[in-house]
Design a protein around this motif. Sequence first.
Motif, PDB file in Angstrom:
ATOM      1  N   GLU A 161      19.283   3.045   4.863  1.00 49.60           N
ATOM      2  CA  GLU A 161      18.332   4.232   4.754  1.00 49.60           C
ATOM      3  C   GLU A 161      18.037   4.931   6.026  1.00 49.60           C
ATOM      4  N   ILE A 162      17.353   3.878   6.917  1.00 49.11           N
ATOM      5  CA  ILE A 162      16.784   4.222   8.093  1.00 49.11           C
ATOM      6  C   ILE A 162      17.928   4.934   9.189  1.00 49.11           C
ATOM      7  N   GLY A 163      19.092   4.661   9.108  1.00 51.37           N
ATOM      8  CA  GLY A 163      20.172   5.153  10.039  1.00 51.37           C
ATOM      9  C   GLY A 163      20.201   6.653   9.273  1.00 51.37           C
ATOM     10  N   ILE A 164      20.478   6.993   8.219  1.00 51.41           N
ATOM     11  CA  ILE A 164      20.416   8.258   7.550  1.00 51.41           C
ATOM     12  C   ILE A 164      18.991   9.113   7.906  1.00 51.41           C
ATOM     13  N   LEU A 165      18.310   8.791   7.631  1.00 48.27           N
ATOM     14  CA  LEU A 165      16.799   9.523   7.823  1.00 48.27           C
ATOM     15  C   LEU A 165      16.881   9.892   9.532  1.00 48.27           C
ATOM     16  N   LYS A 166      17.225   8.860  10.444  1.00 45.27           N
ATOM     17  CA  LYS A 166      16.978   9.170  11.803  1.00 45.27           C
ATOM     18  C   LYS A 166      18.150  10.543  12.243  1.00 45.27           C
ATOM     19  N   GLU A 167      19.240  10.238  11.400  1.00 44.69           N
ATOM     20  CA  GLU A 167      20.425  11.170  11.636  1.00 44.69           C
ATOM     21  C   GLU A 167      20.221  12.447  10.977  1.00 44.69           C
ATOM     22  N   ARG A 168      19.649  12.586   9.795  1.00 50.09           N
ATOM     23  CA  ARG A 168      19.900  13.752   9.159  1.00 50.09           C
ATOM     24  C   ARG A 168      18.451  14.500   8.662  1.00 50.09           C
ATOM     25  N   VAL A 169      17.214  13.510   8.884  1.00 48.46           N
ATOM     26  CA  VAL A 169      16.130  14.035   8.268  1.00 48.46           C
ATOM     27  C   VAL A 169      15.180  14.136   9.436  1.00 48.46           C
ATOM     28  N   PRO A 170      15.050  15.048  10.254  1.00 51.49           N
ATOM     29  CA  PRO A 170      14.214  15.120  11.576  1.00 51.49           C
ATOM     30  C   PRO A 170      12.746  15.132  11.087  1.00 51.49           C
ATOM     31  N   GLU A 171      12.262  15.588   9.983  1.00 51.73           N
ATOM     32  CA  GLU A 171      10.986  15.424   9.448  1.00 51.73           C
ATOM     33  C   GLU A 171      10.190  14.303   9.355  1.00 51.73           C
ATOM     34  N   ILE A 172      11.181  13.327   9.229  1.00 50.02           N
ATOM     35  CA  ILE A 172      10.884  11.853   8.946  1.00 50.02           C
ATOM     36  C   ILE A 172      10.859  11.069  10.388  1.00 50.02           C
ATOM     37  N   GLN A 173       9.908  10.609  10.958  1.00 51.19           N
ATOM     38  CA  GLN A 173      10.103   9.774  12.135  1.00 51.19           C
ATOM     39  C   GLN A 173       9.899   8.446  11.660  1.00 51.19           C
ATOM     40  N   VAL A 174      10.846   7.457  12.182  1.00 48.22           N
ATOM     41  CA  VAL A 174      10.851   5.949  11.831  1.00 48.22           C
ATOM     42  C   VAL A 174      10.973   5.226  13.155  1.00 48.22           C
ATOM     43  N   GLU A 175       9.929   4.259  13.012  1.00 46.25           N
ATOM     44  CA  GLU A 175       9.753   3.216  13.949  1.00 46.25           C
ATOM     45  C   GLU A 175       9.756   1.782  13.442  1.00 46.25           C
ATOM     46  N   LEU A 176      10.377   0.973  13.856  1.00 46.24           N
ATOM     47  CA  LEU A 176      10.515  -0.501  13.273  1.00 46.24           C
ATOM     48  C   LEU A 176       9.748  -1.716  14.047  1.00 46.24           C
ATOM     49  N   PHE A 177       8.819  -2.174  13.688  1.00 42.34           N
ATOM     50  CA  PHE A 177       7.838  -3.222  14.319  1.00 42.34           C
ATOM     51  C   PHE A 177       7.955  -4.597  13.883  1.00 42.34           C
ATOM     52  N   GLY A 178       9.033  -5.241  14.251  1.00 43.60           N
ATOM     53  CA  GLY A 178       9.372  -6.659  13.455  1.00 43.60           C
ATOM     54  C   GLY A 178      10.287  -7.318  14.441  1.00 43.60           C
ATOM     55  N   MET A 179      10.236  -8.651  14.213  1.00 40.96           N
ATOM     56  CA  MET A 179      11.395  -9.588  15.062  1.00 40.96           C
ATOM     57  C   MET A 179      12.309 -10.332  13.880  1.00 40.96           C
ATOM     58  N   GLY A 180      11.990  -9.711  12.551  1.00 46.35           N
ATOM     59  CA  GLY A 180      13.035 -10.404  11.733  1.00 46.35           C
ATOM     60  C   GLY A 180      12.326 -11.478  10.612  1.00 46.35           C
ATOM     61  N   CYS A 181      12.991 -11.715   9.558  1.00 45.76           N
ATOM     62  CA  CYS A 181      12.197 -12.509   8.693  1.00 45.76           C
ATOM     63  C   CYS A 181      11.530 -13.678   9.196  1.00 45.76           C
ATOM     64  N   ILE A 182      10.298 -14.057   8.401  1.00 47.23           N
ATOM     65  CA  ILE A 182       9.699 -15.136   8.968  1.00 47.23           C
ATOM     66  C   ILE A 182       9.365 -16.157   7.893  1.00 47.23           C
ATOM     67  N   ASP A 219      11.267 -18.363   6.722  1.00 44.92           N
ATOM     68  CA  ASP A 219      12.072 -19.820   6.760  1.00 44.92           C
ATOM     69  C   ASP A 219      11.612 -20.325   8.091  1.00 44.92           C
ATOM     70  N   ARG A 220      10.907 -19.673   8.774  1.00 44.30           N
ATOM     71  CA  ARG A 220      10.325 -20.091   9.998  1.00 44.30           C
ATOM     72  C   ARG A 220       8.880 -20.064  10.487  1.00 44.30           C
ATOM     73  N   ASP A 221       8.367 -20.359  11.458  1.00 42.22           N
ATOM     74  CA  ASP A 221       6.974 -20.288  11.761  1.00 42.22           C
ATOM     75  C   ASP A 221       6.897 -18.783  12.492  1.00 42.22           C
ATOM     76  N   ALA A 222       5.966 -18.197  12.569  1.00 43.37           N
ATOM     77  CA  ALA A 222       5.576 -17.165  13.251  1.00 43.37           C
ATOM     78  C   ALA A 222       5.335 -17.491  14.632  1.00 43.37           C
ATOM     79  N   GLY A 223       5.756 -16.635  15.720  1.00 48.24           N
ATOM     80  CA  GLY A 223       5.649 -16.923  17.050  1.00 48.24           C
ATOM     81  C   GLY A 223       4.919 -15.739  17.688  1.00 48.24           C
ATOM     82  N   ILE A 224       4.733 -15.862  19.017  1.00 44.53           N
ATOM     83  CA  ILE A 224       4.151 -14.776  19.679  1.00 44.53           C
ATOM     84  C   ILE A 224       5.015 -13.507  19.615  1.00 44.53           C
ATOM     85  N   PRO A 225       6.207 -13.380  19.776  1.00 41.02           N
ATOM     86  CA  PRO A 225       6.789 -12.153  19.567  1.00 41.02           C
ATOM     87  C   PRO A 225       6.566 -11.462  18.107  1.00 41.02           C
TER      88      PRO A 225
END
Length: 233
Positions: free
Chosen positions: A108-129, A131-137
């Motif tokens: 859904e993020i790809g299609i929003l960025k490509e075809r819906v300019p009214e929606i600005q999308v940004e991601l702030f993550g380093m992946g699922c945590i 099954d692991r401890d959260a780190g500085i990143p």
Amino acid sequence: MVYFVIYKKAAAHTGTHNASSAPQHTAHKAGIRAGHRRCDTWRRDARRASQTRHATRGGRSMNKGYFQIYTGNGKGKTTAALGLALRAAGAGLQVYLGQFMKSMEYHEIGILKERVPEIQVELFGMGCIVDRDAGIPDIRAARTGVKRALEVLRSGSYDLVILDEIFIALYFNLITREDLENLLEAKPSGTELVMTGRYAPEWLLEKADLVTEMREVRHYYEAGVEARDGIER
């Protein structure tokens, strides 16, 4: 937008009339009339919105924005937020979607960025945590997301701001209660703010204008069905 009013046809009475059913029948008719009034109001509002849509496209059109929370252990929180984003964009509103905890762009993020300019999308993550401890990143990414969200809210440039999975970032102590308080305080009166994720804190639920809890009743994941393209990702 289509609204449905469902009528229940009363069974024909024969013989002696049951007087005890009269209050129920009266209440049922009153409910139908109330439903008609609501539908008439919704249709009138929809016509007005349609008439002004082109005039307001690309500009702000909400006099008052509310604070919504989508939480719970069931599937559908991000999906609901994305549906709202698309509806807002279709009405000519400017939308910001910030996703916490996620580093991979789902379809859904790809299609929003490509075809819906009214929606600005940004991601702030380093992946699922999970099954692991959260780190500085992870902490740095979440803090960057909060900083960016504050900039977006304070700019007053967006009609709808969605902070997806922000409660998960709070749950794993990547951000703080003070961060959420600052975000809520920064919300302009004419901006709709939506926060999603499991484990929404009780103190914040009390401040929200709308709270929806997604409750899992059954999920095919328990039967071994893995995430599918176009459905879960």
